[in-house]
Design a protein around this motif. Structure first.
Motif, PDB file in Angstrom:
ATOM      1  N   TRP A  24       0.935  -1.228   0.025  1.00 38.37           N
ATOM      2  CA  TRP A  24       0.070   0.133   0.090  1.00 38.37           C
ATOM      3  C   TRP A  24       0.791   1.154  -0.015  1.00 38.37           C
ATOM      4  O   TRP A  24       1.941   1.230   0.894  1.00 38.37           O
ATOM      5  N   ILE A  25       0.632   2.198  -0.870  1.00 41.15           N
ATOM      6  CA  ILE A  25       1.204   3.490  -0.970  1.00 41.15           C
ATOM      7  C   ILE A  25       0.342   4.694  -0.567  1.00 41.15           C
ATOM      8  O   ILE A  25      -0.896   4.822  -1.106  1.00 41.15           O
ATOM      9  N   ARG A  26       0.622   5.424   0.460  1.00 42.19           N
ATOM     10  CA  ARG A  26       0.073   6.652   0.749  1.00 42.19           C
ATOM     11  C   ARG A  26      -0.046   7.477  -0.377  1.00 42.19           C
ATOM     12  O   ARG A  26       1.173   7.872  -0.786  1.00 42.19           O
ATOM     13  N   ASP A  45       1.745  -9.674  -8.878  1.00 43.61           N
ATOM     14  CA  ASP A  45       1.617 -10.302 -10.217  1.00 43.61           C
ATOM     15  C   ASP A  45       0.874  -9.192 -11.271  1.00 43.61           C
ATOM     16  O   ASP A  45       0.983  -9.427 -12.570  1.00 43.61           O
ATOM     17  N   GLY A  46       0.479  -7.945 -10.793  1.00 43.27           N
ATOM     18  CA  GLY A  46       0.084  -6.878 -11.659  1.00 43.27           C
ATOM     19  C   GLY A  46      -1.084  -7.093 -12.201  1.00 43.27           C
ATOM     20  O   GLY A  46      -1.628  -6.235 -13.089  1.00 43.27           O
ATOM     21  N   LEU A  47      -1.988  -7.864 -11.611  1.00 47.76           N
ATOM     22  CA  LEU A  47      -3.311  -8.530 -12.219  1.00 47.76           C
ATOM     23  C   LEU A  47      -4.461  -7.696 -11.620  1.00 47.76           C
ATOM     24  O   LEU A  47      -5.443  -7.721 -11.751  1.00 47.76           O
ATOM     25  N   VAL A  48      -4.292  -7.242 -10.333  1.00 51.03           N
ATOM     26  CA  VAL A  48      -5.211  -6.698  -9.429  1.00 51.03           C
ATOM     27  C   VAL A  48      -4.720  -5.616  -8.603  1.00 51.03           C
ATOM     28  O   VAL A  48      -3.631  -5.698  -8.101  1.00 51.03           O
ATOM     29  N   GLY A  49      -5.505  -4.665  -8.521  1.00 50.24           N
ATOM     30  CA  GLY A  49      -5.015  -3.518  -7.768  1.00 50.24           C
ATOM     31  C   GLY A  49      -6.174  -2.825  -7.015  1.00 50.24           C
ATOM     32  O   GLY A  49      -7.469  -3.174  -7.153  1.00 50.24           O
ATOM     33  N   TRP A  50      -5.922  -1.710  -6.205  1.00 45.48           N
ATOM     34  CA  TRP A  50      -7.013  -1.129  -5.340  1.00 45.48           C
ATOM     35  C   TRP A  50      -6.801   0.140  -5.131  1.00 45.48           C
ATOM     36  O   TRP A  50      -5.486   0.382  -5.266  1.00 45.48           O
ATOM     37  N   CYS A  51      -7.547   0.822  -5.002  1.00 45.03           N
ATOM     38  CA  CYS A  51      -7.289   2.356  -4.677  1.00 45.03           C
ATOM     39  C   CYS A  51      -8.509   2.689  -3.674  1.00 45.03           C
ATOM     40  O   CYS A  51      -9.557   2.310  -3.559  1.00 45.03           O
ATOM     41  N   GLN A  52      -8.061   3.865  -2.888  1.00 47.45           N
ATOM     42  CA  GLN A  52      -9.199   4.294  -1.835  1.00 47.45           C
ATOM     43  C   GLN A  52      -8.787   5.942  -1.620  1.00 47.45           C
ATOM     44  O   GLN A  52      -7.722   6.014  -1.206  1.00 47.45           O
ATOM     45  N   MET A  62     -11.723  -2.142  -6.110  1.00 48.69           N
ATOM     46  CA  MET A  62     -10.675  -3.147  -6.884  1.00 48.69           C
ATOM     47  C   MET A  62     -10.810  -2.864  -8.629  1.00 48.69           C
ATOM     48  O   MET A  62     -11.565  -2.529  -9.058  1.00 48.69           O
ATOM     49  N   TRP A  63      -9.424  -2.894  -9.180  1.00 46.08           N
ATOM     50  CA  TRP A  63      -9.232  -2.957 -10.250  1.00 46.08           C
ATOM     51  C   TRP A  63      -8.802  -4.458 -10.633  1.00 46.08           C
ATOM     52  O   TRP A  63      -8.079  -4.863 -10.037  1.00 46.08           O
ATOM     53  N   ARG A  64      -9.146  -4.829 -11.956  1.00 46.62           N
ATOM     54  CA  ARG A  64      -8.609  -6.104 -12.599  1.00 46.62           C
ATOM     55  C   ARG A  64      -8.010  -5.933 -13.937  1.00 46.62           C
ATOM     56  O   ARG A  64      -8.794  -5.215 -14.774  1.00 46.62           O
ATOM     57  N   ALA A  65      -6.882  -6.438 -14.186  1.00 54.54           N
ATOM     58  CA  ALA A  65      -6.270  -6.415 -15.679  1.00 54.54           C
ATOM     59  C   ALA A  65      -7.154  -7.192 -16.685  1.00 54.54           C
ATOM     60  O   ALA A  65      -7.722  -8.142 -16.254  1.00 54.54           O
ATOM     61  N   ASN A  66      -7.158  -6.802 -17.788  1.00 55.80           N
ATOM     62  CA  ASN A  66      -7.913  -7.575 -18.757  1.00 55.80           C
ATOM     63  C   ASN A  66      -7.130  -8.921 -18.962  1.00 55.80           C
ATOM     64  O   ASN A  66      -6.026  -9.107 -18.570  1.00 55.80           O
TER      65      ASN A  66
END
Length: 318
Positions: A24-26, A45-52, A62-66
């Motif tokens: 996690w990066i502030r 793995d670069g396939l899933v990410g999150w932001c808040q 949540m973000w998912r790669a195509n």
């Protein structure tokens, strides 16, 4: 990675120049560009990410790669394991650092400028300390052990211990024989409720996103209520009220009601201070006997107690 960073930007995150996957990066946000009021994380793995954005989102998005990105992304399992081990070590070091920092601070003996500015006494401040810079230090606990600390300057600036987790952390303002448990977002709100409602104990979750985490794990017995922040100005900007959203989600877990202030500010301390200011101003035009500040505060506290207790319900058993 660019797709993820664009996703984060689209959700109001100001992406930092340097970015490391797997942690996690502030970050600063569009809503609070001068504060690190958000965070992002991309899986190893670069396939899933999150932001808040803490002012806009109750929980991470949540973000998912195509599929194409998934096929093209090589996965270095050894590198992932190394990064995970490094993160665990860093977290342990930060937690131990927070505990050492707290131990080195002096106990709070008298009032503090931050408390005085909020119109609050020291009742309920057991365990608070003061650091060498004069900042108030609030221990953030889990299972009665310190996970981190929140430092509050005399002017009200707040900082968490760098690198230490705040997830699930809480601070309990205990009262022997309390009939009602009140879950709140911020420390000043918690102390205000504690001093206004004589039969309650208070649990501080420190941010809206942590309310559900704390509610899920807290022991439940007797009556309960969630006292929310009312982020109405944020709601005007983004169409969402993070304080109320988080409080309602936590209240659904506990099976209790939500009490929130209606005032120019956002929390119950703001409400009390505004009611006191109105009462003091009103006395200037009155010929009746003038009330003291203590009497005015007592009347404001009685109003808060009434509004809070209206929403108190028997908590759902774990």
């Amino acid at each position: 990675m660019n797709d993820f960073l664009n996703f984060a930007r689209a959700n109001g995150i100001i992406v930092p120049d340097t970015f490391t996957p797997g942690r996690w990066i502030r970050c600063s946000t569009e809503s609070h560009p001068r504060k690190k009021n958000g965070s992002i994380k991309l899986a190893d793995d670069g396939l899933v990410g999150w932001c808040q954005d803490y002012a806009a989102h109750v929980e991470p998005i949540m973000w998912r790669a195509n599929d194409g990105a998934a096929l093209a992304a090589p996965i270095d399992r050894a590198a992932i394991a190394r990064r995970q081990l490094e993160r665990r070590r860093a977290l342990i070091e930060a937690t131990l650092g927070a505990r050492a920092f707290y131990a080195a601070c002096a106990p709070l003996r008298d009032s503090h400028p931050y408390l005085a500015g909020k119109g609050l006494g020291v009742a309920g401040c057991l365990g608070l300390r003061v650091d060498t810079a004069g900042w108030l230090v609030v221990p953030m606990l889990y299972n009665d052990k310190i996970l981190s600390v929140q430092r509050i300057s005399p002017e009200g600036e707040k900082k968490f211990h760098f690198g230490a987790t705040t997830k699930c952390a809480y601070y309990v303002i205990e009262r022997q024989g309390a009939a009602v448990t009140v879950l709140v977002e911020g420390f000043a709100t918690g102390l205000t409720i504690f001093q206004a409602v004589p039969n309650c104990r208070v649990i501080v979750a420190f941010n809206a996103g942590n309310l559900v985490e704390v509610a899920t794990r807290m022991k439940r017995h007797g009556m309960g209520v969630v006292c929310a922040d009312n982020d109405h100005e944020t709601e005007k900007r983004i169409g969402r009220n993070p304080g109320l959203d988080g409080a309602r989600a936590a209240a659904a877990v506990l099976g209790v009601g939500v009490a929130y202030p209606t005032c120019a500010g956002t929390d119950w301390n703001d409400y009390v201070m505004e009611q006191m200011e109105l009462a003091v101003a009103g006395q200037s035009f009155s010929f009746s006997r003038k009330r003291s500040v203590t009497q005015i505060q007592a009347a404001a506290f009685a109003d808060v107690k009434l509004k809070v207790m209206r929403e108190a319900k028997l908590m759902r058993v774990n």
